[in-house]
Enzyme design. Structure first.
Site, PDB file in Angstrom:
ATOM      1  N   GLY A  19       0.840  -1.207   0.000  1.00 10.14           N
ATOM      2  CA  GLY A  19       0.000   0.000   0.000  1.00 10.14           C
ATOM      3  C   GLY A  19       0.860   1.236   0.000  1.00 10.14           C
ATOM      4  O   GLY A  19       2.044   1.186  -0.338  1.00 10.14           O
ATOM      5  N   ASN A  20       0.273   2.362   0.358  1.00 10.68           N
ATOM      6  CA  ASN A  20       1.057   3.595   0.492  1.00 10.68           C
ATOM      7  C   ASN A  20       0.413   4.487   1.535  1.00 10.68           C
ATOM      8  O   ASN A  20      -0.609   4.137   2.126  1.00 10.68           O
ATOM      9  CB  ASN A  20       1.199   4.294  -0.867  1.00 10.68           C
ATOM     10  CG  ASN A  20      -0.151   4.615  -1.477  1.00 10.68           C
ATOM     11  OD1 ASN A  20      -0.900   5.417  -0.935  1.00 10.68           O
ATOM     12  ND2 ASN A  20      -0.478   3.962  -2.598  1.00 10.68           N
ATOM     13  N   PHE A  21       1.003   5.645   1.769  1.00 13.70           N
ATOM     14  CA  PHE A  21       0.588   6.490   2.894  1.00 13.70           C
ATOM     15  C   PHE A  21      -0.604   7.394   2.595  1.00 13.70           C
ATOM     16  O   PHE A  21      -0.955   8.237   3.403  1.00 13.70           O
ATOM     17  CB  PHE A  21       1.773   7.362   3.347  1.00 13.70           C
ATOM     18  CG  PHE A  21       2.899   6.563   3.935  1.00 13.70           C
ATOM     19  CD1 PHE A  21       2.685   5.777   5.050  1.00 13.70           C
ATOM     20  CD2 PHE A  21       4.164   6.597   3.370  1.00 13.70           C
ATOM     21  CE1 PHE A  21       3.716   5.044   5.602  1.00 13.70           C
ATOM     22  CE2 PHE A  21       5.204   5.867   3.917  1.00 13.70           C
ATOM     23  CZ  PHE A  21       4.984   5.079   5.043  1.00 13.70           C
TER      24      PHE A  21
ATOM     25  N   ALA B 274      -3.929   7.526  -5.033  1.00  9.13           N
ATOM     26  CA  ALA B 274      -2.518   7.123  -5.099  1.00  9.13           C
ATOM     27  C   ALA B 274      -2.512   5.630  -5.398  1.00  9.13           C
ATOM     28  O   ALA B 274      -2.503   4.789  -4.494  1.00  9.13           O
ATOM     29  CB  ALA B 274      -1.824   7.414  -3.773  1.00  9.13           C
TER      30      ALA B 274
END
Ligand code: C5P
Length: 408
Positions: free
Chosen positions: A213-215, A281
């Site tokens: 995943g990402n932030f 994102a």
């Protein structure tokens, strides 16, 4: 009553706090009612020392609310219901004390409690003595409120109740009404439009309990969706896993997990969309094979993940775009910002790209603020200062509306 006023039929909560300018609130209430608004007054306890509830209830045709319940009957006044009832939440006059409580969430009276419960657009018309108005603490509270999306109807200069001269007089009631009318008139610029927004991160499963995943928190995309809905659009918000929820009833949320699911949902909504804003994102890669079972360290001392590139949702929609559709993307960059953003816009056939740089403090993931530069396909470039994400959303939609108007 004026059916031409944008205030016609609107629900206005008029909060009155305890300053001498409260006498002007009677005229203000009268003007709001004349414009066709339904007005519900909430007074702080000290406001009642300056103007009587009887005056205000007579002018508005509604009992004034001041306490959480009526003492002799025990009738409970729901601040949540009031907050939700409001289309506009106006505090006039807003004293230094009430502004401070609003800025910090000190909900010790009916007015501030209702403010915290409202989803309506909030305006404050500050009024106080010159030195209080000029104090750093007041300035700080006003800045906080502004970044929370509250609009300030500036106090005017002139003679004050203290006989001092300076800034601190509450704006004139007619000017306050004009500010509300201006806001309401400008508000529905996307009526009849369908806006698609992608938001948040995507999760790409490695096994049933792990993902790539990402932030991203989705704050920017959700703010764009709220702003588009507030402007009258029907919004489809295709959202990756976030801990936010959409507030406006015209937002239809489609929850997805992976980039692939996001692509399917975005493509389905894109056909009927007039405007699409890709703020998600999206993970660039996903595991080639997600394991059906939890990968155990005991069973394999080395774990090599093979990744495959995810579909590019923005580019897919860019290739499918038909005349009259407007497609905007985001570019989160760390270096070579200008060139990367413009290259991305061209490669993905976007009409506009919103660039934020991780080099700018307060921009990017997780923050409540953002600092963006917007590039339009025609070559235009607009640089904005650090703002709340709600304000950035308004800048983005203002720019899109101008580009769309130019294309028409
Ligand atoms: O290439 P990059 O990820 O920097 O592009 C960012 C823009 O493209 C954003 O608008 C993002 O939502 C979109 N994007 C997408 N699908 C991807 C990757 C990015 O829609 N797989």
């Amino acid at each position: 009553m004026s059916i031409d006023s944008p205030l016609y039929g609107k629900h206005v909560v008029l909060g009155i706090s305890g300053g001498i300018a409260a006498y002007k609130s009677a005229v203000l209430a009268r003007l709001l009612v004349k414009a066709g608004a339904e007005v519900q007054v909430i007074m702080t306890p000290s406001a009642r020392e300056f103007i009587t509830p009887l005056t205000m209830s007579t002018l508005t045709g509604k009992p004034v609310i001041s306490e959480f319940f009526t003492a002799n009957t025990g009738e409970w006044h729901s601040h949540v219901d009031l907050g939700l009832w409001a289309d506009i939440f106006l505090v006039a006059p807003a004293t230094a004390c009430t502004l401070a409580k609003m800025a910090t969430g000190v909900a010790d009276n009916m007015l501030v409690t209702s403010y915290l419960s409202t989803r309506a657009k909030v305006f404050v018309a500050p009024a106080m003595d010159f030195d209080m108005m000029a104090h750093r603490s007041t300035a700080r509270n006003l800045r906080t409120l502004e970044s929370d999306g509250v609009s300030i109807i500036e106090a005017a200069e002139g003679e004050l109740a203290s006989h001092l001269c300076g800034k601190g007089r509450m704006a004139e009631p007619a000017d306050i009404v004009s500010a509300l009318e201006k806001y309401l008139a400008s508000e529905k610029t996307l009526a009849g439009k369908h806006v698609l927004v992608t938001a948040g991160p995507t999760y790409e499963r490695i096994d049933p309990v792990r993902f790539i995943g990402n932030f991203s928190t989705g704050k920017m995309g959700y703010a764009v969706a709220e702003e588009a809905a507030a402007r009258g659009a029907r919004v489809t918000l295709v959202s990756g896993p976030v801990s936010l929820s959409a507030v406006h009833p015209s937002i239809h949320v489609v929850l997805v997990e992976s980039a692939y699911e996001m692509l399917v949902a975005a493509r389905a909504a894109f056909d009927s969309a007039d405007i699409a804003i890709m703020s998600a994102a999206v993970a660039d890669y996903a595991p080639l094979h997600a394991s059906e079972h939890k990968i155990k360290r005991e069973h394999q001392s080395e774990c090599v993940l093979s990744l495959k590139a995810n579909p590019d949702i923005a580019a897919t929609l860019g290739a499918a775009k038909h005349a009259g559709q407007f497609l905007a993307g985001f570019a989160l960059e760390t270096d070579n910002e200008h060139a990367n953003a413009v290259e991305k816009m061209e490669r993905k056939h976007l009409d506009m790209i919103v660039m934020n740089s991780l080099r700018d403090e307060g921009a990017g993931f997780g923050t409540d603020t953002n600092k963006v530069t917007i590039y339009c396909a025609g070559g235009e470039k607009r640089e904005f200062s650090l703002k709340s994400k709600a304000e950035v959303a308004a800048d983005i939609l203002n720019t899109i509306e101008e580009c769309v108007a130019r294309q028409a």
